[in-house]
Enzyme design. Sequence first.
Site, short mmCIF file in Angstrom:
data_model
loop_
_atom_site.label_atom_id
_atom_site.label_comp_id
_atom_site.label_asym_id
_atom_site.label_seq_id
_atom_site.Cartn_x
_atom_site.Cartn_y
_atom_site.Cartn_z
N ASP A 94 0.82 -1.22 0.00
CA ASP A 94 0.00 0.00 0.00
C ASP A 94 0.86 1.27 0.00
O ASP A 94 0.66 2.16 0.82
CB ASP A 94 -0.89 -0.06 1.25
CG ASP A 94 -1.88 1.08 1.35
OD1 ASP A 94 -2.45 1.45 0.32
OD2 ASP A 94 -2.06 1.60 2.46
N TYR A 140 -6.66 -3.45 12.23
CA TYR A 140 -7.44 -2.22 12.00
C TYR A 140 -8.86 -2.36 12.51
O TYR A 140 -9.83 -2.33 11.75
CB TYR A 140 -7.38 -1.86 10.51
CG TYR A 140 -6.00 -1.33 10.16
CD1 TYR A 140 -5.73 0.03 10.24
CD2 TYR A 140 -4.96 -2.19 9.83
CE1 TYR A 140 -4.47 0.53 9.98
CE2 TYR A 140 -3.69 -1.70 9.58
CZ TYR A 140 -3.45 -0.34 9.65
OH TYR A 140 -2.20 0.15 9.42
N GLU A 155 0.65 -1.67 14.13
CA GLU A 155 -0.18 -0.79 13.28
C GLU A 155 -1.61 -0.77 13.78
O GLU A 155 -2.16 -1.84 14.10
CB GLU A 155 -0.21 -1.27 11.82
CG GLU A 155 1.06 -1.01 11.04
CD GLU A 155 0.94 -1.40 9.57
OE1 GLU A 155 -0.19 -1.44 9.04
OE2 GLU A 155 1.99 -1.67 8.96
C1 GCB Z 1 -1.40 -2.41 6.57
C2 GCB Z 1 -0.07 -2.29 5.92
C3 GCB Z 1 0.24 -0.86 5.54
C4 GCB Z 1 -0.99 -0.20 4.96
C5 GCB Z 1 -2.06 -0.18 6.03
C6 GCB Z 1 -3.35 0.48 5.54
O1 GCB Z 1 -1.70 -3.37 7.24
O2 GCB Z 1 0.98 -2.83 6.67
O3 GCB Z 1 1.29 -0.88 4.61
O4 GCB Z 1 -0.74 1.10 4.50
O5 GCB Z 1 -2.36 -1.49 6.40
O6 GCB Z 1 -3.54 1.65 5.77
O7 GCB Z 1 -4.14 -0.21 4.89
#
Ligand code: GCB
Length: 659
Positions: free
Chosen positions: A197, A500, A536
């Site tokens: 991404d 997320y 993250e």
């Molecule tokens: C992730 C990735 C990262 C992306 C992020 C997103 O899990 O590691 O490279 O930019 O999600 O914002 O989707």
Amino acid sequence: MGWGFRRLVSSLVIVNKEISQTSGMLYPRESETREVRSLDGIWNFVKSDESNPTQGVREKWYKDDLGKVRDTIPMPVPASYNDITTEHAIRDHVGTVWYDRKFFVPRSWEKDQRVWLRFGSVHYEAFVWINGEMIIKHEMGHLPFEAEVTNALKYGEENRITVLCDNALIQTTVPQGKITEVAKDGGVAIVQTYSFDFFNYAGIHRSVHLYTTPKTFIEEVEVTTDLKANNNVGCIYYKAKTNGTTSNEATDEMYLNVVLRNRDGNIVAKDTTKSDLKGVIEISKVHPWWPYLMHPEPGYLYQLEIFLHTANNTLLDVYRLKVGVRTLSWNNTSFMINGRPVYFRGFGRHEDSDIRGKGLDYALLTRDFNLIKWIGANSYRTSHYPYSEESMQFADEHGIMIIDECPSVDTENYNQALLDKHKSAMEQLIHRDRNHPSVVMWSIANEPRTGQFHADSYFQFVANYTKSLDSTRPVTAAIAVPHTDDKAAKHLDIISFNRYNGWYSNAGKIDMITQRVIEEATAWNKKHNKPVIMSEYGADTVEGLHLLPSYVWSEDYQTELFSKHFKAFDILRKQSWFIGEFIWNFADFKTAQTVTRVGGNKKGVFTRSRQPKAAAHLVRKRYFALGREMDQCNFPEDLFTYITDASSPRSGKRDETDL
Ligand code: GCB
């Protein structure tokens, strides 16, 4: 070279092969015996036809000025070439491009020394010629490479350097991508796709240097450090490697004089080696290297001056290296620096900015470190590739801890060629960064597909290889596969996971975050009995969009989503094995064009032009509060906004009750 040349090699059996080792590559520094010249500036640029990427090689474009075979355009170095012009064809180009420029080397460089050509990085693959002669080839973006060019140069005359750069990513490159041919209006397009991404920026991304060394010179220096006597005595273990012999001295008779200076430039220790060129320096009343906000004087660096002599005391070469004295240790429940437990509060980041793409930019670098310190972070991960050597030097100076990641992202379709290159990426990275006190952990991958069958042995090989190269730092990887499917975490020292909640799952559901974060972190720990980091979490946020009640993409939603995570982290922190929180992302950044990205990924706490979104102020209060709670740091004067005198009853006094 070229996607046409790099074929997909797939095999069912993956074995652990020997990897060629990097040599040399000390950062170019001037000294009494060395000169450095930059070749940065405006180069000539031409892109190949996408359907004919090897034409220039077959037609030997490097034998003369590029301007004689094609119309060239000016192109800045360092910079990505993608966003410099106004053309789709250059921004979205797939395959090879050419650069050249002219330069002089002084006549004085001709005698009794060597000249080296060094690239900080070219993405992804580079071929370099000087005056039409092939000098070096290097595959892998984000990592430096160099070659001796003493005999290829014309001294006191004009020289030409030509670079072929290929951005094509296939299944055996690190990172991986796919190239396909797709029908377009009036023909066929070569299309590059990748699952990661961030935009596949390309070009000569970091500085190009010419530098001199004596004929016999210090080729490598490696330091490790230790602390004794309750952190009052420091030890620097150093060893050097030389290259070349002098006509009248055998290599094995050379020795080093080593001088250590403190931050004020005063000599605090000296040492002389035998012909083994290694030794240990003891420093009494040492200033250990501490992370930002963990000590009133973070990022303390000594200067190690290394003088290479012949047996009859002729000075051959001088090289200076900054050294931070610190220890790292880890066990099943904690990660410690200088014997004190560390809690990471930081970001995933990108090397990314408007116009220059991934090109090195000192103004941006300086601004970024100012923001990192403003917000009270103590760390970041170099997601998802090695960052510039200059940024590593900044991190050393400012006491920012780095989780240093190699360019392996979304790794899948495990095959032998990929494993060999992945190990080589780790080898090159460790060789480059091993002397930086700021580097506290190696990350061997981001979001590899670790549920796949081959992932187990593949990551066992990569993790064990990394540990064999450096046993002084723990190994991690940022994993997104659920712990129930993952086959790689057992090979790591510290487990990092990306998730997320409230965004890719249960978008907009602010009450479906805290418990899920607690449960997942706990499950990883239960399964492996190792420290855990949330590497993250975040939400895309359009600057200036405010919606009440909060709604996805608004600044209000990002703020609330963070706050729900903070609550989970505070519960987890009570278990000592939860050792860090990393927001995705420090700043907005460009991605490939998709319908889920509006001008790029907007999960930044800062905009792409490095201004704060609303959540930045919340994060700042938390990061300083964590620093205060754990390491008694001071609060900045402007951390609190005056609201009423009722909110600050002890006038002038600021402590955690103010939060
Ligand atoms: C992730 C990735 C990262 C992306 C992020 C997103 O899990 O590691 O490279 O930019 O999600 O914002 O989707």
